[in-house]
Design a protein around this motif. Structure first.
Motif, PDB file in Angstrom:
ATOM      1  N   ASP A 260       0.847  -1.190   0.000  1.00  0.00           N
ATOM      2  CA  ASP A 260       0.000   0.000   0.000  1.00  0.00           C
ATOM      3  C   ASP A 260       0.884   1.241   0.000  1.00  0.00           C
ATOM      4  O   ASP A 260       1.915   1.297   0.703  1.00  0.00           O
ATOM      5  N   GLU A 261       0.480   2.238  -0.773  1.00  0.00           N
ATOM      6  CA  GLU A 261       1.219   3.510  -0.806  1.00  0.00           C
ATOM      7  C   GLU A 261       1.254   4.163   0.569  1.00  0.00           C
ATOM      8  O   GLU A 261       2.271   4.763   0.965  1.00  0.00           O
ATOM      9  N   ALA A 262       0.162   4.048   1.299  1.00  0.00           N
ATOM     10  CA  ALA A 262       0.084   4.680   2.622  1.00  0.00           C
ATOM     11  C   ALA A 262       1.097   4.080   3.588  1.00  0.00           C
ATOM     12  O   ALA A 262       1.637   4.780   4.459  1.00  0.00           O
ATOM     13  N   ALA A 263       1.361   2.762   3.455  1.00  0.00           N
ATOM     14  CA  ALA A 263       2.325   2.123   4.352  1.00  0.00           C
ATOM     15  C   ALA A 263       3.720   2.701   4.150  1.00  0.00           C
ATOM     16  O   ALA A 263       4.457   2.960   5.110  1.00  0.00           O
ATOM     17  N   GLY A 264       4.089   2.923   2.880  1.00  0.00           N
ATOM     18  CA  GLY A 264       5.381   3.547   2.608  1.00  0.00           C
ATOM     19  C   GLY A 264       5.442   4.979   3.110  1.00  0.00           C
ATOM     20  O   GLY A 264       6.468   5.428   3.633  1.00  0.00           O
ATOM     21  N   ALA A 265       4.335   5.718   2.976  1.00  0.00           N
ATOM     22  CA  ALA A 265       4.290   7.098   3.464  1.00  0.00           C
ATOM     23  C   ALA A 265       4.444   7.148   4.977  1.00  0.00           C
ATOM     24  O   ALA A 265       5.092   8.049   5.523  1.00  0.00           O
ATOM     25  N   VAL A 266       3.864   6.157   5.668  1.00  0.00           N
ATOM     26  CA  VAL A 266       4.004   6.093   7.132  1.00  0.00           C
ATOM     27  C   VAL A 266       5.459   5.852   7.511  1.00  0.00           C
ATOM     28  O   VAL A 266       5.977   6.433   8.472  1.00  0.00           O
ATOM     29  N   ARG A 267       6.145   4.997   6.763  1.00  0.00           N
ATOM     30  CA  ARG A 267       7.562   4.747   7.043  1.00  0.00           C
ATOM     31  C   ARG A 267       8.393   6.012   6.857  1.00  0.00           C
ATOM     32  O   ARG A 267       9.291   6.308   7.655  1.00  0.00           O
ATOM     33  N   ILE A 268       8.074   6.777   5.820  1.00  0.00           N
ATOM     34  CA  ILE A 268       8.789   8.042   5.591  1.00  0.00           C
ATOM     35  C   ILE A 268       8.521   9.012   6.746  1.00  0.00           C
ATOM     36  O   ILE A 268       9.439   9.693   7.236  1.00  0.00           O
ATOM     37  N   LYS A 269       7.284   9.092   7.184  1.00  0.00           N
ATOM     38  CA  LYS A 269       6.942   9.989   8.288  1.00  0.00           C
ATOM     39  C   LYS A 269       7.677   9.603   9.556  1.00  0.00           C
ATOM     40  O   LYS A 269       8.196  10.457  10.290  1.00  0.00           O
ATOM     41  N   ARG A 270       7.744   8.308   9.855  1.00  0.00           N
ATOM     42  CA  ARG A 270       8.444   7.858  11.059  1.00  0.00           C
ATOM     43  C   ARG A 270       9.939   8.142  10.962  1.00  0.00           C
ATOM     44  O   ARG A 270      10.576   8.506  11.960  1.00  0.00           O
ATOM     45  N   LEU A 271      10.496   7.999   9.767  1.00  0.00           N
ATOM     46  CA  LEU A 271      11.915   8.321   9.588  1.00  0.00           C
ATOM     47  C   LEU A 271      12.163   9.802   9.839  1.00  0.00           C
ATOM     48  O   LEU A 271      13.127  10.179  10.518  1.00  0.00           O
ATOM     49  N   ARG A 272      11.299  10.642   9.294  1.00  0.00           N
ATOM     50  CA  ARG A 272      11.445  12.084   9.534  1.00  0.00           C
ATOM     51  C   ARG A 272      11.315  12.411  11.012  1.00  0.00           C
ATOM     52  O   ARG A 272      12.047  13.260  11.541  1.00  0.00           O
ATOM     53  N   ASP A 273      10.382  11.769  11.689  1.00  0.00           N
ATOM     54  CA  ASP A 273      10.214  12.004  13.123  1.00  0.00           C
ATOM     55  C   ASP A 273      11.464  11.610  13.897  1.00  0.00           C
ATOM     56  O   ASP A 273      11.862  12.301  14.849  1.00  0.00           O
ATOM     57  N   HIS A 274      12.115  10.515  13.520  1.00  0.00           N
ATOM     58  CA  HIS A 274      13.310  10.070  14.224  1.00  0.00           C
ATOM     59  C   HIS A 274      14.510  10.968  13.945  1.00  0.00           C
ATOM     60  O   HIS A 274      15.398  11.090  14.786  1.00  0.00           O
ATOM     61  N   LEU A 275      14.516  11.613  12.779  1.00  0.00           N
ATOM     62  CA  LEU A 275      15.594  12.555  12.508  1.00  0.00           C
ATOM     63  C   LEU A 275      15.465  13.810  13.365  1.00  0.00           C
ATOM     64  O   LEU A 275      16.430  14.555  13.523  1.00  0.00           O
ATOM     65  N   GLY A 276      14.270  14.041  13.886  1.00  0.00           N
ATOM     66  CA  GLY A 276      14.101  15.089  14.901  1.00  0.00           C
ATOM     67  C   GLY A 276      13.822  16.454  14.349  1.00  0.00           C
ATOM     68  O   GLY A 276      12.730  16.987  14.514  1.00  0.00           O
ATOM     69  N   ASN A 277      14.793  17.071  13.698  1.00  0.00           N
ATOM     70  CA  ASN A 277      14.625  18.423  13.183  1.00  0.00           C
ATOM     71  C   ASN A 277      13.707  18.386  11.972  1.00  0.00           C
ATOM     72  O   ASN A 277      14.069  17.869  10.925  1.00  0.00           O
ATOM     73  N   GLN A 278      12.517  18.923  12.099  1.00  0.00           N
ATOM     74  CA  GLN A 278      11.516  18.824  11.042  1.00  0.00           C
ATOM     75  C   GLN A 278      11.968  19.493   9.757  1.00  0.00           C
ATOM     76  O   GLN A 278      11.806  18.949   8.659  1.00  0.00           O
TER      77      GLN A 278
END
Length: 232
Positions: free
Chosen positions: A187-205
């Protein structure tokens, strides 16, 4: 049009500050001059009392002399009060000048910072090196280190490998590569969620948004030169 463009480019922040300070000081000096010129003369009251003494030399009674002495004392008090008012006005003018100059410097600094942020946002974050340490689950971006979860590290590794190959991955492709499932089952949404979580872990938005670009109708890509990526 060309002359106006050249003249506008010469208005550096330092020059704007200098011009602004000169304008503020000039305006306040004119205001102070007008204010001081319209204040009454400090000796005006004493001069009136003195004139009263001279024109009424027949006032020789004890009560009359006492009254004239009270008027003379009142004139001296008025002169001293007016002098203190002048000093207070001067201090307030200096204080207002300092506040206006500080405000001008702050505004110019904010405008300069906003322009710099806009340039960074337009050009993207400048990444000289991006090193992924899979064993330690650490990514090093220039001189900054980020501790990632296993899932976030997998997403970043997939994006880094795709960038080395000069590929752009959609959310479906990211999910397919990580899970090993066919793209039809992802699902496209599953990949988008992974990208969002990666951005969150990088911290600086701001940094994460500029580092991981989302290209419309194509997918996700790292805004890093392929030669700058290292995979351990």
């Amino acid at each position: 049009m060309r002359d106006s463009t050249i003249s506008a480019s010469k208005l550096t922040p330092a020059r704007v500050i200098v011009i602004g300070i000169a304008a503020i000081v000039a305006i306040l000096m004119v205001a102070a001059l007008v204010l001081f010129l319209n204040l009454p003369d400090a000796n005006a009251f004493n001069m009136r009392v003195e004139r009263l003494f001279v024109e009424n030399d027949t006032l020789t009674g004890e009560a009359e002399i006492k009254l004239l002495e009270i008027l003379a004392g009142s004139g001296t008090a008025f002169s001293e009060t007016l002098a203190s008012y002048r000093f207070i006005i001067f201090v307030l003018m200096v204080f207002a000048t300092a506040l206006l100059i500080a405000t001008l410097v702050s505004l110019v600094s904010l405008v300069g910072l906003a322009r710099r942020m806009a340039e960074i946002e337009k050009s993207g974050i400048q990444v000289n090196t991006l090193t992924v340490h899979r064993g330690e689950r650490i990514v090093q971006i220039n001189d900054m280190e980020f501790k990632l979860t296993e899932a976030a590290l997998e997403t970043l590794s997939v994006l880094a490998e795709a960038r080395i190959d000069d590929d752009i991955l959609s959310g479906v492709e990211i999910e397919s590569v990580i899970t090993g499932k066919p793209q039809l089952e992802c699902d496209e949404a599953a990949g988008a969620v992974r990208i969002k979580r990666l951005r969150d872990h990088l911290g600086n938005q701001m940094m994460s948004e500029l580092l991981i670009k989302n290209i419309a109708r194509k997918g996700y890509v790292l805004a890093v030169e392929p030669a700058s990526i290292r995979m351990d």
